[in-house]
Design a protein around this motif. Sequence first.
Motif, PDB file in Angstrom:
ATOM      1  N   ALA A  46       0.852  -1.191   0.000  1.00  0.00           N
ATOM      2  CA  ALA A  46       0.000   0.000   0.000  1.00  0.00           C
ATOM      3  C   ALA A  46       0.890   1.244   0.000  1.00  0.00           C
ATOM      4  O   ALA A  46       2.104   1.151   0.226  1.00  0.00           O
ATOM      5  CB  ALA A  46      -0.904   0.007   1.227  1.00  0.00           C
ATOM      6  N   GLU A  47       0.280   2.385  -0.239  1.00  0.00           N
ATOM      7  CA  GLU A  47       1.027   3.644  -0.238  1.00  0.00           C
ATOM      8  C   GLU A  47       1.562   3.934   1.167  1.00  0.00           C
ATOM      9  O   GLU A  47       1.042   3.451   2.161  1.00  0.00           O
ATOM     10  CB  GLU A  47       0.127   4.815  -0.670  1.00  0.00           C
ATOM     11  CG  GLU A  47      -0.364   4.737  -2.079  1.00  0.00           C
ATOM     12  CD  GLU A  47      -1.538   3.776  -2.241  1.00  0.00           C
ATOM     13  OE1 GLU A  47      -1.813   3.385  -3.376  1.00  0.00           O
ATOM     14  OE2 GLU A  47      -2.170   3.382  -1.229  1.00  0.00           O
ATOM     15  N   LYS A  62      14.479   2.346  -7.242  1.00  0.00           N
ATOM     16  CA  LYS A  62      15.296   1.748  -8.303  1.00  0.00           C
ATOM     17  C   LYS A  62      15.573   2.724  -9.443  1.00  0.00           C
ATOM     18  O   LYS A  62      16.572   2.600 -10.128  1.00  0.00           O
ATOM     19  CB  LYS A  62      14.612   0.485  -8.840  1.00  0.00           C
ATOM     20  CG  LYS A  62      14.539  -0.625  -7.805  1.00  0.00           C
ATOM     21  CD  LYS A  62      15.900  -1.120  -7.419  1.00  0.00           C
ATOM     22  CE  LYS A  62      15.821  -2.274  -6.446  1.00  0.00           C
ATOM     23  NZ  LYS A  62      17.102  -2.744  -5.998  1.00  0.00           N
ATOM     24  N   ASP A  63      14.700   3.734  -9.628  1.00  0.00           N
ATOM     25  CA  ASP A  63      14.881   4.642 -10.754  1.00  0.00           C
ATOM     26  C   ASP A  63      14.965   6.117 -10.380  1.00  0.00           C
ATOM     27  O   ASP A  63      15.115   6.975 -11.242  1.00  0.00           O
ATOM     28  CB  ASP A  63      13.762   4.442 -11.784  1.00  0.00           C
ATOM     29  CG  ASP A  63      12.378   4.666 -11.203  1.00  0.00           C
ATOM     30  OD1 ASP A  63      12.261   4.777  -9.975  1.00  0.00           O
ATOM     31  OD2 ASP A  63      11.415   4.728 -11.981  1.00  0.00           O
ATOM     32  N   LYS A  78       2.249   2.317  -3.948  1.00  0.00           N
ATOM     33  CA  LYS A  78       2.184   0.899  -3.605  1.00  0.00           C
ATOM     34  C   LYS A  78       3.174   0.113  -4.467  1.00  0.00           C
ATOM     35  O   LYS A  78       3.275   0.342  -5.672  1.00  0.00           O
ATOM     36  CB  LYS A  78       0.755   0.405  -3.863  1.00  0.00           C
ATOM     37  CG  LYS A  78       0.555  -1.064  -3.760  1.00  0.00           C
ATOM     38  CD  LYS A  78      -0.880  -1.408  -4.134  1.00  0.00           C
ATOM     39  CE  LYS A  78      -1.079  -2.901  -4.172  1.00  0.00           C
ATOM     40  NZ  LYS A  78      -2.457  -3.246  -4.505  1.00  0.00           N
ATOM     41  N   GLY A  79       3.937  -0.785  -3.841  1.00  0.00           N
ATOM     42  CA  GLY A  79       4.853  -1.655  -4.569  1.00  0.00           C
ATOM     43  C   GLY A  79       6.172  -1.027  -4.962  1.00  0.00           C
ATOM     44  O   GLY A  79       7.011  -1.681  -5.573  1.00  0.00           O
ATOM     45  N   SER A  80       6.397   0.224  -4.608  1.00  0.00           N
ATOM     46  CA  SER A  80       7.640   0.919  -4.960  1.00  0.00           C
ATOM     47  C   SER A  80       8.800   0.386  -4.114  1.00  0.00           C
ATOM     48  O   SER A  80       8.791   0.498  -2.884  1.00  0.00           O
ATOM     49  CB  SER A  80       7.463   2.420  -4.721  1.00  0.00           C
ATOM     50  OG  SER A  80       8.648   3.110  -4.947  1.00  0.00           O
ATOM     51  N   LYS A 101       1.998  -4.503   4.771  1.00  0.00           N
ATOM     52  CA  LYS A 101       2.933  -5.626   4.625  1.00  0.00           C
ATOM     53  C   LYS A 101       4.231  -5.090   4.024  1.00  0.00           C
ATOM     54  O   LYS A 101       4.221  -4.357   3.044  1.00  0.00           O
ATOM     55  CB  LYS A 101       2.361  -6.694   3.712  1.00  0.00           C
ATOM     56  CG  LYS A 101       1.017  -7.245   4.153  1.00  0.00           C
ATOM     57  CD  LYS A 101       1.156  -8.219   5.303  1.00  0.00           C
ATOM     58  CE  LYS A 101      -0.129  -8.909   5.622  1.00  0.00           C
ATOM     59  NZ  LYS A 101      -1.013  -8.240   6.535  1.00  0.00           N
ATOM     60  N   THR A 102       5.355  -5.505   4.611  1.00  0.00           N
ATOM     61  CA  THR A 102       6.674  -5.123   4.121  1.00  0.00           C
ATOM     62  C   THR A 102       7.400  -6.351   3.619  1.00  0.00           C
ATOM     63  O   THR A 102       7.433  -7.369   4.301  1.00  0.00           O
ATOM     64  CB  THR A 102       7.514  -4.478   5.261  1.00  0.00           C
ATOM     65  OG1 THR A 102       6.810  -3.336   5.751  1.00  0.00           O
ATOM     66  CG2 THR A 102       8.894  -4.084   4.781  1.00  0.00           C
ATOM     67  N   VAL A 103       7.986  -6.225   2.428  1.00  0.00           N
ATOM     68  CA  VAL A 103       8.780  -7.311   1.845  1.00  0.00           C
ATOM     69  C   VAL A 103      10.163  -6.739   1.555  1.00  0.00           C
ATOM     70  O   VAL A 103      10.288  -5.767   0.811  1.00  0.00           O
ATOM     71  CB  VAL A 103       8.136  -7.837   0.537  1.00  0.00           C
ATOM     72  CG1 VAL A 103       9.024  -8.887  -0.104  1.00  0.00           C
ATOM     73  CG2 VAL A 103       6.749  -8.384   0.794  1.00  0.00           C
TER      74      VAL A 103
END
Length: 106
Positions: A46-47, A62-63, A78-80, A101-103
Amino acid sequence: MEKINFASLAESIKKPWSPIEIVRMNGYHLLLSRFEGAYRFHKHDAEELFFVLKGSVTIESKDKTIILKEGEGLVLPKGSVHRSIAQEPSLVIMFERTNLKTVFVP
């Protein structure tokens, strides 16, 4: 209704990267954390909002690399995949979903 004294709360934070919860509301919470050094690359489902209360924080993705100074903030999508870096101890307010959730990623 009670006012929040962020300066007093900041004094209770002894370790970097160990946020304390300030308040919960509507499935989200406001956290206060001390950033110092570099955190690991990770992403969330999530954001996430960062607001620099004191100091300066670099957010690396990454960018893109963004430097946040006192009084500046950023919403991470989200997902960044990102990490935070603080060359000096800095205080950061984060607003995020309570069950975020953290990955960690290599």
